[in-house]
Design a protein around this motif. Structure first.
Motif, PDB file in Angstrom:
ATOM      1  N   LEU A 113      12.963 -10.738  35.577  1.00 13.68           N
ATOM      2  CA  LEU A 113      13.574 -11.013  34.278  1.00 13.68           C
ATOM      3  C   LEU A 113      13.544  -9.799  33.355  1.00 13.68           C
ATOM      4  CD1 LEU A 113      12.262 -14.616  33.596  1.00 13.68           C
ATOM      5  CD2 LEU A 113      14.382 -13.884  34.718  1.00 13.68           C
ATOM      6  N   TYR A 114      12.798  -8.761  33.735  1.00 12.89           N
ATOM      7  CA  TYR A 114      12.702  -7.550  32.915  1.00 12.89           C
ATOM      8  C   TYR A 114      13.348  -6.340  33.583  1.00 12.89           C
ATOM      9  CZ  TYR A 114       9.609 -10.195  29.930  1.00 12.89           C
ATOM     10  OH  TYR A 114       9.104 -11.143  29.080  1.00 12.89           O
ATOM     11  N   LEU A 115      13.974  -6.537  34.729  1.00  9.50           N
ATOM     12  CA  LEU A 115      14.621  -5.424  35.413  1.00  9.50           C
ATOM     13  C   LEU A 115      16.030  -5.206  34.891  1.00  9.50           C
ATOM     14  CD1 LEU A 115      13.611  -5.958  39.148  1.00  9.50           C
ATOM     15  CD2 LEU A 115      12.592  -4.411  37.473  1.00  9.50           C
ATOM     16  N   ALA A 116      16.453  -3.947  34.839  1.00  9.91           N
ATOM     17  CA  ALA A 116      17.792  -3.595  34.375  1.00  9.91           C
ATOM     18  C   ALA A 116      18.852  -4.198  35.297  1.00  9.91           C
ATOM     19  CB  ALA A 116      17.938  -2.080  34.348  1.00  9.91           C
ATOM     20  N   ASN A 117      19.928  -4.647  34.680  1.00  9.82           N
ATOM     21  CA  ASN A 117      21.072  -5.208  35.405  1.00  9.82           C
ATOM     22  C   ASN A 117      22.330  -4.542  34.868  1.00  9.82           C
ATOM     23  OD1 ASN A 117      20.197  -7.908  36.974  1.00  9.82           O
ATOM     24  ND2 ASN A 117      18.940  -7.586  35.181  1.00  9.82           N
ATOM     25  N   GLU A 118      22.853  -3.569  35.583  1.00 10.80           N
ATOM     26  CA  GLU A 118      23.992  -2.787  35.106  1.00 10.80           C
ATOM     27  C   GLU A 118      25.321  -3.528  35.206  1.00 10.80           C
ATOM     28  OE1 GLU A 118      24.514   0.433  33.934  1.00 10.80           O
ATOM     29  OE2 GLU A 118      22.389   0.760  33.684  1.00 10.80           O
TER      30      GLU A 118
ATOM     31  N   PHE B  95      10.652  -0.175  33.995  1.00 12.68           N
ATOM     32  CA  PHE B  95      10.519   0.321  35.357  1.00 12.68           C
ATOM     33  C   PHE B  95      11.445  -0.451  36.270  1.00 12.68           C
ATOM     34  CE2 PHE B  95       8.134   0.513  39.429  1.00 12.68           C
ATOM     35  CZ  PHE B  95       8.086   1.867  39.555  1.00 12.68           C
ATOM     36  N   PRO B  96      12.369   0.163  36.955  1.00 15.92           N
ATOM     37  CA  PRO B  96      12.774   1.552  36.855  1.00 15.92           C
ATOM     38  C   PRO B  96      13.856   1.746  35.794  1.00 15.92           C
ATOM     39  CG  PRO B  96      13.965   0.522  38.636  1.00 15.92           C
ATOM     40  CD  PRO B  96      13.053  -0.543  38.052  1.00 15.92           C
ATOM     41  N   ARG B  97      13.868   2.913  35.193  1.00 21.32           N
ATOM     42  CA  ARG B  97      14.946   3.226  34.239  1.00 21.32           C
ATOM     43  C   ARG B  97      16.147   3.719  35.018  1.00 21.32           C
ATOM     44  NH1 ARG B  97      13.424   6.001  28.755  1.00 21.32           N
ATOM     45  NH2 ARG B  97      15.654   5.727  28.617  1.00 21.32           N
ATOM     46  N   ILE B  98      17.317   3.299  34.595  1.00 20.34           N
ATOM     47  CA  ILE B  98      18.539   3.721  35.261  1.00 20.34           C
ATOM     48  C   ILE B  98      19.135   4.926  34.554  1.00 20.34           C
ATOM     49  CG2 ILE B  98      20.917   3.018  35.767  1.00 20.34           C
ATOM     50  CD1 ILE B  98      19.800   0.238  36.378  1.00 20.34           C
ATOM     51  N   CYS B  99      19.165   4.877  33.220  1.00 27.15           N
ATOM     52  CA  CYS B  99      19.767   5.999  32.484  1.00 27.15           C
ATOM     53  C   CYS B  99      18.904   6.378  31.304  1.00 27.15           C
ATOM     54  CB  CYS B  99      21.169   5.644  32.017  1.00 27.15           C
ATOM     55  SG  CYS B  99      21.283   4.093  31.129  1.00 27.15           S
TER      56      CYS B  99
ATOM     57  N   CYS C  39      28.788 -13.890  21.402  1.00 24.30           N
ATOM     58  CA  CYS C  39      28.039 -12.679  21.725  1.00 24.30           C
ATOM     59  C   CYS C  39      28.172 -12.399  23.216  1.00 24.30           C
ATOM     60  CB  CYS C  39      26.570 -12.889  21.360  1.00 24.30           C
ATOM     61  SG  CYS C  39      25.483 -11.538  21.820  1.00 24.30           S
ATOM     62  N   MET C  40      28.321 -11.132  23.559  1.00 29.35           N
ATOM     63  CA  MET C  40      28.233 -10.690  24.955  1.00 29.35           C
ATOM     64  C   MET C  40      27.399  -9.417  24.976  1.00 29.35           C
ATOM     65  SD  MET C  40      31.681 -11.204  27.174  1.00 29.35           S
ATOM     66  CE  MET C  40      32.963 -10.803  26.016  1.00 29.35           C
ATOM     67  N   ARG C  41      26.485  -9.358  25.923  1.00 21.43           N
ATOM     68  CA  ARG C  41      25.625  -8.180  26.072  1.00 21.43           C
ATOM     69  C   ARG C  41      25.359  -7.934  27.536  1.00 21.43           C
ATOM     70  NH1 ARG C  41      21.356  -7.006  22.472  1.00 21.43           N
ATOM     71  NH2 ARG C  41      20.848  -5.495  24.086  1.00 21.43           N
ATOM     72  N   ASP C  42      25.188  -6.674  27.886  1.00 22.88           N
ATOM     73  CA  ASP C  42      24.719  -6.349  29.231  1.00 22.88           C
ATOM     74  C   ASP C  42      23.198  -6.232  29.172  1.00 22.88           C
ATOM     75  OD1 ASP C  42      24.746  -3.842  27.813  1.00 22.88           O
ATOM     76  OD2 ASP C  42      24.510  -2.847  29.747  1.00 22.88           O
ATOM     77  N   PRO C  43      22.513  -6.752  30.167  1.00 19.91           N
ATOM     78  CA  PRO C  43      21.042  -6.716  30.162  1.00 19.91           C
ATOM     79  C   PRO C  43      20.476  -5.465  30.841  1.00 19.91           C
ATOM     80  CG  PRO C  43      21.810  -8.177  31.877  1.00 19.91           C
ATOM     81  CD  PRO C  43      23.030  -7.644  31.191  1.00 19.91           C
ATOM     82  N   THR C  44      20.983  -4.293  30.433  1.00 16.81           N
ATOM     83  CA  THR C  44      20.563  -3.054  31.080  1.00 16.81           C
ATOM     84  C   THR C  44      19.149  -2.657  30.681  1.00 16.81           C
ATOM     85  OG1 THR C  44      22.850  -2.311  31.190  1.00 16.81           O
ATOM     86  CG2 THR C  44      21.158  -0.647  31.462  1.00 16.81           C
ATOM     87  N   ARG C  45      18.904  -2.479  29.413  1.00 13.74           N
ATOM     88  CA  ARG C  45      17.578  -2.038  28.972  1.00 13.74           C
ATOM     89  C   ARG C  45      16.645  -3.232  28.798  1.00 13.74           C
ATOM     90  NH1 ARG C  45      16.724   3.529  28.990  1.00 13.74           N
ATOM     91  NH2 ARG C  45      18.743   4.466  28.693  1.00 13.74           N
ATOM     92  N   GLY C  46      15.658  -3.331  29.635  1.00 15.81           N
ATOM     93  CA  GLY C  46      14.675  -4.406  29.499  1.00 15.81           C
ATOM     94  C   GLY C  46      15.064  -5.711  30.163  1.00 15.81           C
ATOM     95  N   GLY C  47      16.212  -5.737  30.829  1.00 14.35           N
ATOM     96  CA  GLY C  47      16.613  -6.914  31.587  1.00 14.35           C
ATOM     97  C   GLY C  47      16.979  -8.114  30.728  1.00 14.35           C
ATOM     98  N   LEU C  48      17.090  -9.241  31.394  1.00 12.95           N
ATOM     99  CA  LEU C  48      17.499 -10.492  30.759  1.00 12.95           C
ATOM    100  C   LEU C  48      16.561 -10.885  29.627  1.00 12.95           C
ATOM    101  CD1 LEU C  48      19.329 -13.059  30.778  1.00 12.95           C
ATOM    102  CD2 LEU C  48      17.670 -14.038  32.382  1.00 12.95           C
ATOM    103  N   ALA C  49      15.263 -10.863  29.879  1.00 13.99           N
ATOM    104  CA  ALA C  49      14.289 -11.335  28.883  1.00 13.99           C
ATOM    105  C   ALA C  49      14.352 -10.525  27.596  1.00 13.99           C
ATOM    106  CB  ALA C  49      12.879 -11.303  29.466  1.00 13.99           C
ATOM    107  N   THR C  50      14.372  -9.212  27.694  1.00 15.76           N
ATOM    108  CA  THR C  50      14.408  -8.377  26.499  1.00 15.76           C
ATOM    109  C   THR C  50      15.732  -8.522  25.761  1.00 15.76           C
ATOM    110  OG1 THR C  50      12.815  -6.821  27.391  1.00 15.76           O
ATOM    111  CG2 THR C  50      14.269  -5.985  25.661  1.00 15.76           C
ATOM    112  N   THR C  51      16.836  -8.585  26.497  1.00 20.16           N
ATOM    113  CA  THR C  51      18.146  -8.726  25.858  1.00 20.16           C
ATOM    114  C   THR C  51      18.238 -10.053  25.110  1.00 20.16           C
ATOM    115  OG1 THR C  51      19.122  -7.352  27.593  1.00 20.16           O
ATOM    116  CG2 THR C  51      20.634  -8.639  26.238  1.00 20.16           C
ATOM    117  N   LEU C  52      17.757 -11.141  25.709  1.00 20.08           N
ATOM    118  CA  LEU C  52      17.768 -12.430  25.011  1.00 20.08           C
ATOM    119  C   LEU C  52      16.896 -12.379  23.765  1.00 20.08           C
ATOM    120  CD1 LEU C  52      17.621 -14.987  27.969  1.00 20.08           C
ATOM    121  CD2 LEU C  52      19.605 -14.365  26.556  1.00 20.08           C
ATOM    122  N   ASN C  53      15.753 -11.695  23.844  1.00 22.66           N
ATOM    123  CA  ASN C  53      14.893 -11.547  22.675  1.00 22.66           C
ATOM    124  C   ASN C  53      15.593 -10.772  21.564  1.00 22.66           C
ATOM    125  OD1 ASN C  53      11.920 -12.465  22.622  1.00 22.66           O
ATOM    126  ND2 ASN C  53      12.288 -11.943  24.761  1.00 22.66           N
TER     127      ASN C  53
END
Length: 158
Positions: free
Chosen positions: A87-92, A154-158, A38-52
């Motif tokens: 851990l909840y910030l977007a990472n593009e 917070f903050p939303r990027i897109c 699996c590979m995912r970008d942690p854009t929406r909800g950051g690392l914590a949400t993407t891992l969830n």
């Protein structure tokens, strides 16, 4: 970086955006380790949400080590000042990769040899216990459940 520009914050440390095209890095990763699961970008909800999201869809648990998560000191400081959890910030321009444990070190080496992966780390492991839960081993040795992001991102990027 996005928040500081939108709100006009003038911090002493310069915050740089982590936006970056990851196609070359991901190609090198897949060439070196075709068994990446699996590979995912942690854009929406950051690392914590993407891992969830990954754990929930795969019906697995994860144990993550806080001390291994690469967060720049400037980001830690500003998050602390503003009451945000990094851990909840977007990472593009970052990604999460999950691969078989016996291939993790080799994949990490490939990532670290690429300019966009130089800060990569193995931050945890997938487990059969605690399905659909992310357990964070904290800096002081405790454990914290990382839930999905609730409320407005917070903050939303897109």
């Amino acid at each position: 970086a996005v928040l500081s520009q939108r709100e006009g914050f003038n911090f002493r440390d310069v915050l740089l955006s982590d936006c970056a095209p990851l196609n070359d890095l991901t190609k090198r990763m897949l060439d070196a380790c075709p068994s990446i699961r699996c590979m995912r970008d942690p854009t929406r909800g950051g690392l914590a949400t993407t891992l969830n999201e990954i754990a929930s869809m795969s019906n697995v648990g994860m144990v993550i080590e806080e001390e291994r998560i690469p967060v720049r000191e400037s980001v830690k400081g500003i998050c602390e000042l503003l009451g945000l959890d990094p851990l909840y910030l977007a990472n593009e321009g970052k990604l999460i990769a999950i691969c078989p444990s016996e291939e993790a070190e080799r994949l990490l080496e490939v990532m670290k040899n690429h300019p966009l992966g130089r800060d990569a780390e193995i931050i945890g492991r997938v487990t059969e216990e605690n399905a659909k839960r992310i357990i964070l081993t904290t800096l002081i040795g405790g454990h914290r459940i990382l839930d999905m992001l609730t409320g407005m991102q917070f903050p939303r990027i897109c």
